[in-house]
Design an enzyme around this catalytic site. Structure first.
Site, PDB file in Angstrom:
ATOM      1  N   ASP A  57       0.852  -1.181   0.000  1.00  0.00           N
ATOM      2  CA  ASP A  57       0.000   0.000   0.000  1.00  0.00           C
ATOM      3  C   ASP A  57       0.893   1.238   0.000  1.00  0.00           C
ATOM      4  O   ASP A  57       1.289   1.747   1.053  1.00  0.00           O
ATOM      5  CB  ASP A  57      -0.904  -0.008   1.229  1.00  0.00           C
ATOM      6  CG  ASP A  57      -2.030   0.995   1.124  1.00  0.00           C
ATOM      7  OD1 ASP A  57      -2.144   1.660   0.078  1.00  0.00           O
ATOM      8  OD2 ASP A  57      -2.804   1.118   2.095  1.00  0.00           O
ATOM      9  N   ALA A  58       1.246   1.702  -1.198  1.00  0.00           N
ATOM     10  CA  ALA A  58       2.133   2.849  -1.345  1.00  0.00           C
ATOM     11  C   ALA A  58       1.435   4.043  -1.986  1.00  0.00           C
ATOM     12  O   ALA A  58       1.910   5.171  -1.878  1.00  0.00           O
ATOM     13  CB  ALA A  58       3.357   2.463  -2.169  1.00  0.00           C
ATOM     14  N   LYS A  59       0.326   3.799  -2.675  1.00  0.00           N
ATOM     15  CA  LYS A  59      -0.484   4.858  -3.300  1.00  0.00           C
ATOM     16  C   LYS A  59       0.365   5.810  -4.136  1.00  0.00           C
ATOM     17  O   LYS A  59       0.176   7.024  -4.106  1.00  0.00           O
ATOM     18  CB  LYS A  59      -1.274   5.626  -2.244  1.00  0.00           C
ATOM     19  CG  LYS A  59      -2.273   4.773  -1.469  1.00  0.00           C
ATOM     20  CD  LYS A  59      -3.059   5.627  -0.500  1.00  0.00           C
ATOM     21  CE  LYS A  59      -4.111   4.805   0.234  1.00  0.00           C
ATOM     22  NZ  LYS A  59      -3.522   3.854   1.203  1.00  0.00           N
ATOM     23  N   ARG A  60       1.278   5.293  -4.915  1.00  0.00           N
ATOM     24  CA  ARG A  60       2.134   6.132  -5.739  1.00  0.00           C
ATOM     25  C   ARG A  60       1.366   6.627  -6.966  1.00  0.00           C
ATOM     26  O   ARG A  60       0.495   5.941  -7.496  1.00  0.00           O
ATOM     27  CB  ARG A  60       3.372   5.357  -6.182  1.00  0.00           C
ATOM     28  CG  ARG A  60       4.285   4.927  -5.036  1.00  0.00           C
ATOM     29  CD  ARG A  60       4.864   6.133  -4.310  1.00  0.00           C
ATOM     30  NE  ARG A  60       5.919   5.751  -3.390  1.00  0.00           N
ATOM     31  CZ  ARG A  60       5.799   5.718  -2.070  1.00  0.00           C
ATOM     32  NH1 ARG A  60       4.647   6.029  -1.507  1.00  0.00           N
ATOM     33  NH2 ARG A  60       6.820   5.374  -1.305  1.00  0.00           N
ATOM     34  N   THR A  87      -0.740  -0.512  -4.758  1.00  0.00           N
ATOM     35  CA  THR A  87      -1.794   0.484  -4.887  1.00  0.00           C
ATOM     36  C   THR A  87      -1.234   1.733  -5.562  1.00  0.00           C
ATOM     37  O   THR A  87      -0.115   2.157  -5.284  1.00  0.00           O
ATOM     38  CB  THR A  87      -2.385   0.870  -3.518  1.00  0.00           C
ATOM     39  OG1 THR A  87      -1.357   1.409  -2.671  1.00  0.00           O
ATOM     40  CG2 THR A  87      -3.018  -0.337  -2.846  1.00  0.00           C
TER      41      THR A  87
END
Length: 231
Positions: A57-60, A87
């Site tokens: 879960d890094a939401k880059r 993510t």
């Protein structure tokens, strides 16, 4: 030392045999600098070693060569931070994710695109109307629908309605927000009730708050897996 120290030992005991996927949150490792990143590498290796799936879960989200760099860091099999899925934030435009989508497809990895997130502020952007009359969130669903089976969506479990039309979407849907944020597994039957949807519900703080003792976290996992809501 990062608080995640010892998670590898938890996996090596029983958790890796009971949980299909783990979702490490990159920020909680990054905050400790190089030491934290080293622990994240070890955690990802432990997950892989026990045959479970890692969803980082890094939401880059970025453009061009920067997005390519993120893709190679988290999706290329030779990277020490490679995860099975990642993510991504599409709010610079779905097309900006192309380097990651292509690399994921090439190496058999997965992508989860933020669509209808679990936080209450998300609607400010995700429910904004585009020039074509579609909500931004719907635009992401429609784009993901044609991007390949390796492209999934992130839709939180904290809403009474998703606010999007998921008809024809056959990819995986990552469902955060269960537990600490108020979502429930039972509630998924109301919000994501469309037949054929492939859901991956996640519980993070709801399990971690029973740590750092491994036995406490394991007991909560067993409770979740055997509760009536999970049946």
């Amino acid at each position: 030392q990062p608080r995640s120290r010892g998670l590898g030992d938890v996996y090596k005991r029983q958790l890796g045999d009971r949980v299909a996927a783990f979702k490490p949150q990159s920020a909680f490792f990054e905050v400790f600098g190089a030491a934290g990143i080293a622990v994240l590498e070890r955690v990802l290796a432990d997950i892989k070693g026990h045959g479970a799936v890692s969803v980082l879960d890094a939401k880059r989200g970025d453009i061009g060569s920067t997005m390519q760099g993120y893709a190679e860091a988290y999706l290329h099999p030779e990277s020490p931070l490679a995860a099975d899925a990642l993510t991504l934030s599409p709010f610079l435009g779905f097309g900006s994710l192309r380097p990651a989508l292509e690399l994921a497809d090439q190496h058999g990895r997965g992508i989860y695109v933020l669509t209808r997130t679990s936080n209450p502020e998300g609607h400010e952007v995700q429910f904004a109307m585009g020039e074509d009359g579609r909500r931004v969130a719907q635009t992401m669903v429609d784009a993901a629908r044609g991007a390949g089976e390796h492209v999934g969506l992130v839709i939180g479990a904290t809403h009474a309605s998703t606010g999007v039309d998921l008809s024809g979407f056959t990819g995986s849907i990552l469902v955060p927000g269960i537990g600490a944020q108020g979502g429930t597994i039972a509630g998924l039957r109301e919000v994501l009730c469309q037949p054929g949807l492939r859901l991956l519900p996640t519980v993070s703080r709801g399990v971690l708050q029973h740590g750092p003792d491994a036995a406490g976290m394991l007991a909560e996992v067993e409770r979740l897996l055997t509760s009536e809501d999970a049946s």
